[in-house]
Design an enzyme around this catalytic site. Structure first.
Site, PDB file in Angstrom:
ATOM      1  N   SER A  16     -26.437  35.408   2.704  1.00 26.05           N
ATOM      2  CA  SER A  16     -27.736  34.806   3.024  1.00 26.05           C
ATOM      3  C   SER A  16     -28.017  33.607   2.129  1.00 26.05           C
ATOM      4  O   SER A  16     -27.676  33.601   0.948  1.00 26.05           O
ATOM      5  CB  SER A  16     -28.843  35.849   2.821  1.00 26.05           C
ATOM      6  OG  SER A  16     -30.105  35.230   2.869  1.00 26.05           O
ATOM      7  N   TYR A  23     -30.959  28.439   6.663  1.00 26.16           N
ATOM      8  CA  TYR A  23     -32.119  27.985   7.416  1.00 26.16           C
ATOM      9  C   TYR A  23     -32.096  26.481   7.200  1.00 26.16           C
ATOM     10  O   TYR A  23     -32.206  26.028   6.037  1.00 26.16           O
ATOM     11  CB  TYR A  23     -33.412  28.567   6.830  1.00 26.16           C
ATOM     12  CG  TYR A  23     -33.529  30.072   6.966  1.00 26.16           C
ATOM     13  CD1 TYR A  23     -33.862  30.652   8.190  1.00 26.16           C
ATOM     14  CD2 TYR A  23     -33.332  30.910   5.869  1.00 26.16           C
ATOM     15  CE1 TYR A  23     -33.983  32.038   8.311  1.00 26.16           C
ATOM     16  CE2 TYR A  23     -33.463  32.290   5.988  1.00 26.16           C
ATOM     17  CZ  TYR A  23     -33.785  32.850   7.212  1.00 26.16           C
ATOM     18  OH  TYR A  23     -33.907  34.208   7.336  1.00 26.16           O
ATOM     19  N   THR A  71     -29.512  30.163  11.250  1.00 25.08           N
ATOM     20  CA  THR A  71     -30.520  31.067  11.820  1.00 25.08           C
ATOM     21  C   THR A  71     -31.562  30.226  12.543  1.00 25.08           C
ATOM     22  O   THR A  71     -32.238  29.400  11.935  1.00 25.08           O
ATOM     23  CB  THR A  71     -31.149  31.928  10.708  1.00 25.08           C
ATOM     24  OG1 THR A  71     -30.098  32.658  10.075  1.00 25.08           O
ATOM     25  CG2 THR A  71     -32.170  32.900  11.279  1.00 25.08           C
ATOM     26  N   LYS A  87     -27.314  31.870  15.049  1.00 24.88           N
ATOM     27  CA  LYS A  87     -27.821  33.256  14.947  1.00 24.88           C
ATOM     28  C   LYS A  87     -29.279  33.312  15.396  1.00 24.88           C
ATOM     29  O   LYS A  87     -30.115  32.576  14.866  1.00 24.88           O
ATOM     30  CB  LYS A  87     -27.724  33.728  13.491  1.00 24.88           C
ATOM     31  CG  LYS A  87     -28.378  35.076  13.220  1.00 24.88           C
ATOM     32  CD  LYS A  87     -28.171  35.518  11.786  1.00 24.88           C
ATOM     33  CE  LYS A  87     -28.704  36.917  11.532  1.00 24.88           C
ATOM     34  NZ  LYS A  87     -30.148  36.965  11.323  1.00 24.88           N
ATOM     35  N   HIS A 144     -33.427  39.134  14.786  1.00 22.56           N
ATOM     36  CA  HIS A 144     -33.713  39.168  13.345  1.00 22.56           C
ATOM     37  C   HIS A 144     -34.120  40.588  12.917  1.00 22.56           C
ATOM     38  O   HIS A 144     -34.949  40.774  12.034  1.00 22.56           O
ATOM     39  CB  HIS A 144     -34.819  38.159  13.011  1.00 22.56           C
ATOM     40  CG  HIS A 144     -34.655  37.504  11.667  1.00 22.56           C
ATOM     41  ND1 HIS A 144     -34.340  36.180  11.513  1.00 22.56           N
ATOM     42  CD2 HIS A 144     -34.788  37.987  10.407  1.00 22.56           C
ATOM     43  CE1 HIS A 144     -34.286  35.874  10.221  1.00 22.56           C
ATOM     44  NE2 HIS A 144     -34.550  36.961   9.526  1.00 22.56           N
TER      45      HIS A 144
END
Ligand SMILES: Cc1cc2nc3c(=O)[nH]c(=O)nc-3n(C[C@H](O)[C@H](O)[C@H](O)COP(=O)(O)O)c2cc1C
Length: 366
Positions: free
Chosen positions: A106, A135, A161, A230, A254
């Site tokens: 992440s 992100y 994402t 994603k 999510h």
């Protein structure tokens, strides 16, 4: 204490974790309808095993975007592993490496990607299978600097994402007053570069509603790494992903933490399979808790699945060994499910193993 299932591990992890941290990991947005649907939908799909096929021992190995995997189960990106264990994402990376699967690190990892990669390399004794989740930040210069870090340590894919133009409202966190990491922990991948104009300070992640397909075009130009999108749930977006050069799509809501009442991902999968039509690999996450869930996702057309919360339960219980236990439980369950279905490989699962009524229902939904 013995654990026979991922659910047992969750119960044990809950006993260990600070209640506010447990709620942060387990919870979702609004009424948590999507959180519950993700798991419940798998249970509604019946399996129709074949018999007397002489299938022999099941093969679980597969390849995905050039990575060899010991099974089609990846570690999805989840934030803040150091809230669960002092070794944090280092422990998770070691377990992924020794298990032979991909860890999607992440952007909100509490250990810097460089250190995660070192831990993975040491555990694997060489090459690692790390992908990096981002992100996209409106400051594209900063976004690019983060991508360069992921490239430099050998990540082979960027997982963007795309379901977070703003932050989901998580009412458990609001009522617990859980908003920030405790002192001594931060999102190390958001540290500004020390050179140039950067001060080395940690930025806050910006969730931007301004992002568009243009930013994916930008990303395609700045990196040669594989790009995985994603958070695709609409078949038209799956087609746009293809058109914009995505190398894979991860069907995800999510884990029910962003828009509540999005249907279970397994119910959305057939329409995305149709839209993608085998042109790029398709992944799915959300509610995978059993080997039979993995088998059902593959039978409906996913190439692999990712798990989120179960990994956190493993980290909380025993760091690296806990995550390895989670992955090995799923491996063993998937192995047994394949054999009980009369299948010899994860690569040739088809929808005829699923109850006809359910498949028809799923496939005609859109
Ligand atoms: C505590 C927690 C943190 C998460 N952090 C991220 C993140 O940083 N980036 C991201 O793309 N997804 C994040 N997710 C979503 C997961 O990648 C994944 O989509 C979801 O957890 C899958 O559902 P599951 O938990 O039922 O397996 C997070 C999920 C949880 C539970």
């Amino acid at each position: 204490m013995q654990a026979f299932s991922l659910r047992d591990l969750e119960v044990q992890a809950q006993r260990r974790l600070d209640p506010a941290v447990y709620d942060y990991f387990a919870g979702g947005s609004d009424d948590e309808v999507t959180v519950r649907s993700n798991e419940a939908a798998f249970a509604r799909i019946g399996l129709l095993p074949r018999v007397l096929r002489g299938a022999g021992p099941a093969e679980l190995e597969t390849t995905l975007l050039g990575c060899r995997l010991s099974m089609p189960v990846l570690i999805g990106p989840t934030a803040f592993h150091r809230l669960a264990h002092p070794e944090g994402e280092r422990a998770t990376a070691r377990a992924a490496a020794t298990t032979g699967t991909i860890m999607i690190v992440s952007m909100a990892s509490t250990v810097a990607i460089e250190e995660v990669a070192t831990a993975a390399r040491e555990a694997a004794g060489g090459e690692t299978n790390l992908w990096f989740q981002i992100y996209l930040q409106p400051d594209l210069g900063f976004t690019e600097s983060v991508i360069r870090r992921a490239e430099a340590v050998g990540c082979s894919a960027i997982v963007v994402t795309v379901d977070s133009p703003t932050f989901g409202r998580r009412e458990r966190d609001l009522s617990n007053g859980f908003s920030d990491l405790p002192p001594g922990m931060c999102c190390e991948n958001l540290r500004e570069p020390m050179n140039g104009n950067g001060s080395g300070k940690i930025r806050k992640i910006v969730f931007s509603p301004e992002l568009s397909w243009k930013d994916i075009e930008w990303l395609r130009k700045v990196t040669e790494l594989k790009i995985v999108l994603k958070g695709i749930v609409h078949p038209e977006d799956a087609k746009l992903a293809l058109r914009h050069g995505a190398d894979a799509v991860l069907v995800s809501n999510h884990g029910g933490r962003q828009l509540d009442t999005v249907p279970a991902t397994i119910e959305l999968l057939p329409a995305i399979v149709n839209a993608i039509d085998g042109r790029i690999p398709l992944l799915l996450d959300g509610g995978i808790r059993r080997g039979t869930d993995v088998l059902k996702a593959l039978a409906l057309g996913a190439d692999a699945v990712a798990i989120g919360r179960p990994v956190l339960w493993g980290v909380a219980l025993a760091g690296e060994a806990g995550v390895a236990q989670v992955l090995e439980m799923l491996r063993s369950e998937l192995n047994r499910a394949l054999t009980l279905c009369g299948c010899s490989s994860v690569r040739d699962l088809t929808p005829d193993l699923l109850q006809v009524r359910v498949v028809e229902e799923l496939c005609t939904r859109r």
